[in-house]
Design a protein around this motif. Structure first.
Motif, PDB file in Angstrom:
ATOM      1  N   ASN A   6       0.862  -1.417  -0.057  1.00 40.02           N
ATOM      2  CA  ASN A   6       0.023  -0.140  -0.111  1.00 40.02           C
ATOM      3  C   ASN A   6       0.765   1.191  -0.126  1.00 40.02           C
ATOM      4  O   ASN A   6       0.439   2.378   0.587  1.00 40.02           O
ATOM      5  N   VAL A   7       1.800   1.279  -0.893  1.00 40.07           N
ATOM      6  CA  VAL A   7       2.929   2.171  -1.099  1.00 40.07           C
ATOM      7  C   VAL A   7       2.782   2.901  -2.403  1.00 40.07           C
ATOM      8  O   VAL A   7       2.569   2.099  -3.303  1.00 40.07           O
ATOM      9  N   MET A   8       2.800   4.255  -2.328  1.00 44.56           N
ATOM     10  CA  MET A   8       2.466   4.792  -3.845  1.00 44.56           C
ATOM     11  C   MET A   8       3.895   4.549  -4.550  1.00 44.56           C
ATOM     12  O   MET A   8       5.080   4.795  -4.183  1.00 44.56           O
ATOM     13  N   PHE A   9       3.483   4.280  -5.846  1.00 46.04           N
ATOM     14  CA  PHE A   9       4.522   3.848  -6.910  1.00 46.04           C
ATOM     15  C   PHE A   9       4.516   5.066  -8.065  1.00 46.04           C
ATOM     16  O   PHE A   9       3.484   5.235  -8.294  1.00 46.04           O
ATOM     17  N   ILE A  10       5.716   5.665  -8.191  1.00 42.07           N
ATOM     18  CA  ILE A  10       5.654   6.796  -9.189  1.00 42.07           C
ATOM     19  C   ILE A  10       6.567   6.074 -10.262  1.00 42.07           C
ATOM     20  O   ILE A  10       7.838   6.077 -10.049  1.00 42.07           O
ATOM     21  N   ASP A  11       6.129   6.401 -11.551  1.00 40.83           N
ATOM     22  CA  ASP A  11       6.983   5.720 -12.699  1.00 40.83           C
ATOM     23  C   ASP A  11       7.753   7.020 -13.339  1.00 40.83           C
ATOM     24  O   ASP A  11       7.128   7.874 -13.653  1.00 40.83           O
TER      25      ASP A  11
END
Length: 221
Positions: free
Chosen positions: A174-179
């Protein structure tokens, strides 16, 4: 080579500190050369530029504490976190790691084992709140002049495998992933996005990343 970088970062669930309030948000950036801003001054790195962008939007971050160095693999980052024992009270933690595992030809199974450990550690350092953590994908260094004599298809394939692990683990925790991988490929047509060492990002590239990260984070503030 990849003598460093880095998050590495966040969603903020707790009370948000903004400019003018009593306490700024503490910020820990974990990674390798990309987070350490190798071949650029630290002020030009994406972490410092992110602080400045958010400040203008009324969100105040402390000057980032950066635990990142050129050449670090996931193993190196784990051992340095253990050695330095940072306090578990950060309002924001970023994680960007893995390029040196790929570059040095490490067994990807090592990363499969260690990245979840790093993610859990990041959450623990962020007051045990996964919403205070964000993770960045590994940039594509195959587009840099440094890689001109290397097997670019192999690099892309391997980085894709690493980034798949990163994204899946981020979702699982549940951690934000940024591409930022896709934007890193703009360097193929714009040499000004590459630093003088022909490998690492320039100030301009870091600014692109910082803007993208800020937009993601501001949706949570």
């Amino acid at each position: 080579m990849f003598k460093c970088i880095s998050l590495l970062f966040l969603l903020f669930l707790g009370p948000i500190s903004s400019t003018g309030q009593n306490k700024d948000i503490s910020f820990l950036a974990l990674g390798d050369s990309y987070t350490a801003a190798t071949s650029e001054s630290q002020v030009n790195g994406w972490t410092q530029q992110l602080v400045q962008i958010l400040k203008k939007k009324g969100v105040a971050l402390d000057t980032p504490i950066i635990l990142a160095k050129a050449g670090w693999t996931s193993t190196d980052l784990l051992s340095n976190i253990e050695a330095q024992q940072p306090v578990s009270s950060f309002g924001l933690v970023s994680l960007l790691i893995g390029v040196n595992n790929q570059y040095k030809g490490k067994d990807i199974n090592i990363f499969k084992e260690e990245f979840p450990q790093l993610l859990k550690t990041s959450i623990a350092l962020a007051q045990n709140n996964p919403k205070n953590v964000f993770v960045l994908s590994i940039p594509d260094w195959s587009v840099t002049p440094f890689a001109r004599l290397r097997d670019k298809k192999k690099i892309v394939k391997e980085l894709t495998n690493y980034n798949t692990i990163i994204e899946e683990e981020a979702k699982k925790h549940n951690v934000m992933f940024i591409d930022i991988t896709q934007s890193s490929r703009n360097a193929a047509l714009n040499p000004s996005l590459i630093a003088s060492d022909s490998l690492h990002p320039s100030k301009k590239m870091y600014k692109i990343w910082a803007k993208k990260i800020s937009k993601k984070l501001l949706k949570q503030f």
